[in-house]
Design an enzyme around this catalytic site. Structure first.
Site: not given
Ligand code: NDP
Ligand code: HSE
Length: 432
Positions: A12, A103, A130, A203, A300
């Site tokens: 990320v 999360k 989330v 989440k 992703g």
């Protein structure tokens, strides 16, 4: 100009950096000011992450981000609880706004973080925590602010949805599908969090707090994952007109809040049942808006980076407009209604009994179900192997979970039942 520092240059982190660098013109055009990626800290700054980072930006020292007086927003993308929590608290104490996709941290220790941020007067953005690219946090905090939320149903783990989709359409084994999901950057560093439903529960915890104003209640979520799902149940579900999904559910019933994550059979013609691969979807039912559905990539590198940069832009705008705290973080939350125990929920059920193929077996099983007020909607028996165990599949009308569990214990004790009964909750229309 607003300066940003990122902690964690993995999946990320690299997606976020890519967007900040490659889309900086469009960001500047839309915001009317520059967002400058000042620093990225990671333990390993030698590895090729597929993007060219300007000289002097990469560092192995997180303190160069946390203590830099010019950095306005610290973006935590390392994952895990420690040292992520310490870094976030330090950033807050240093007066920095925070964006995180973490999360697991928010669901379990979020109260400390939100309280600290409220005390200091900084913002915490967590859109990416989330459902990846789907702006569901903004929807819950802003767009649906006028609604009493009746229910939220989500496919909110890309890894599990990818695995179930592969098992449904391509006859791929569970372990192989998981390996592919890991390779594609969807899975958590520890994929048990994904496949055992824990990531979905993290989440869901966040969504339920936003929906119902309840404290973050991760420990009260009923969690079942997909690791014991067999291709046989996926095939039976399909024959009965259903798709099998890992569903996260929170809804208000009888004045209590349901909080549960488990494999769920959904009618194939429901929009949410058509959500496949790494995609996520969140269905929100509000008393004013009615049914709304949000769909997109749930995991992703760049899709999640999109949500991270969305938060950076929001916070940057609030800083520029002197509107920090415009949308309060969920800290002054009511104690809310109690959480409903899983035993008290009502659902329809799919049962797969492993029963000897001989006369009278169905009537024994249906007799026990009847004793517990579980009425049968349909039955399938596949294959004839007289004297051997065959799968006997039963769909029930709505029943109480407590009764279902008791009935299964009794049924599994029958000498004609050869293996533990499988049961899966079913959502959707009741068959007449
Ligand atoms: P990765 O493991 O790919 O990236 C984490 C990075 O942080 C790694 O490069 C790691 O280095 C680095 N790191 C670990 N500890 C430190 C430290 N002390 N100081 C500096 N860097 C450190 O994880 P992801 O990018 O997949 O996930 C990051 C966060 O985003 C997690 O909270 C995850 O749950 C969340 N998330 C992930 C999504 C996804 O699709 N992957 C989607 C939505 C949220 P090293 O590898 O050397 O340990
Ligand atoms: N591991 C998570 C998933 C990443 O598969 O959905 C996105 O939160």
């Amino acid at each position: 100009m607003i300066n940003v520092g990122i902690l964690g240059f993995g999946t990320v982190g690299s997606g976020t950096a890519k967007i900040l660098l490659e889309n900086r013109d469009i960001l500047e055009e839309r915001l009317g000011f520059k967002i400058n990626l000042k620093r990225i800290a990671d333990l390993d700054i030698k590895r090729d992450r597929g993007i060219k980072i300007p000289k002097g930006v990469l560092t192995t020292d997180a303190n160069l981000v946390l203590n830099d007086p010019d950095i306005h927003i610290v973006v935590e993308l390392m994952g895990g609880i420690r040292p992520a929590k310490d870094f976030i608290l330090k950033a807050i104490m240093n007066g920095k706004h925070v964006v995180t996709a973490n999360k697991a941290l928010l669901a379990t220790e979020g109260t400390d973080i939100f309280d600290a941020a409220a005390r200091v007067g900084v913002e915490v953005g967590f859109e990416a925590a989330v459902a990846g690219a789907i702006p569901i946090i903004k929807v819950m905090r802003e767009s649906l602010v006028a609604n009493r939320i009746k229910a939220v149903y989500g496919i909110i783990n890309g890894t599990c949805n990818y695995i179930l989709t592969k098992m449904t359409y391509e006859d791929v084994e569970f372990a192989d599908a998981l390996k592919e999901a890991q390779k594609l950057g969807y899975a958590e560093a520890d994929p048990t969090l994904d496949i055992e439903g824990i990531d979905s529960a993290h989440k869901l915890t966040i969504l339920a707090t936003l929906a119902y104003g309840i404290p973050l209640s991760f420990n009260q979520v009923h969690v079942e994952g997909i690791s014991r799902i067999s291709s046989l149940d996926i095939a039976f579900a399909s024959e009965l007109g259903y798709k099998l999904k890992l569903l996260a559910i929170t809804k208000e019933s009888d004045g209590k809040i349901e909080l549960r994550v488990h494999p769920t059979m959904l009618p194939k013609d429901y929009l949410i049942a058509k959500v496949d691969g790494p995609f996520n979807a969140v269905y929100v039912d509000g008393d004013a808006a009615g049914s709304t559905l949000y769909y997109g990539r749930g995991a992703g590198s760049v899709p999640t980076g999109s949500a991270v940069v969305g938060d950076i832009a929001d916070i940057a705008r609030n800083i520029r407009m002197n509107a920090v705290g415009r949308v309060p973080i969920p800290t002054k939350i009511s104690s809310g209604a109690g959480i409903k125990k899983i035993d008290d929920i009502v659902s329809m059920y799919y049962f797969r009994f492993s029963a000897l193929d001989k006369p009278g077996v169905l009537s024994k099983i249906s007799g026990i179900l009847g004793n517990y007020n579980i009425s049968i909607a349909s039955v399938i028996q596949k294959g004839r192997k007289v004297g051997e165990a065959v799968p006997l599949v039963v769909l029930s009308h709505e029943a109480k979970e407590k009764d279902v569990r008791k009935a299964i214990v009794e049924i599994d004790r029958l000498p004609v039942v050869m293996d533990k009964t499988v049961f899966i909750r079913v959502e959707g229309r009741q068959e007449s």
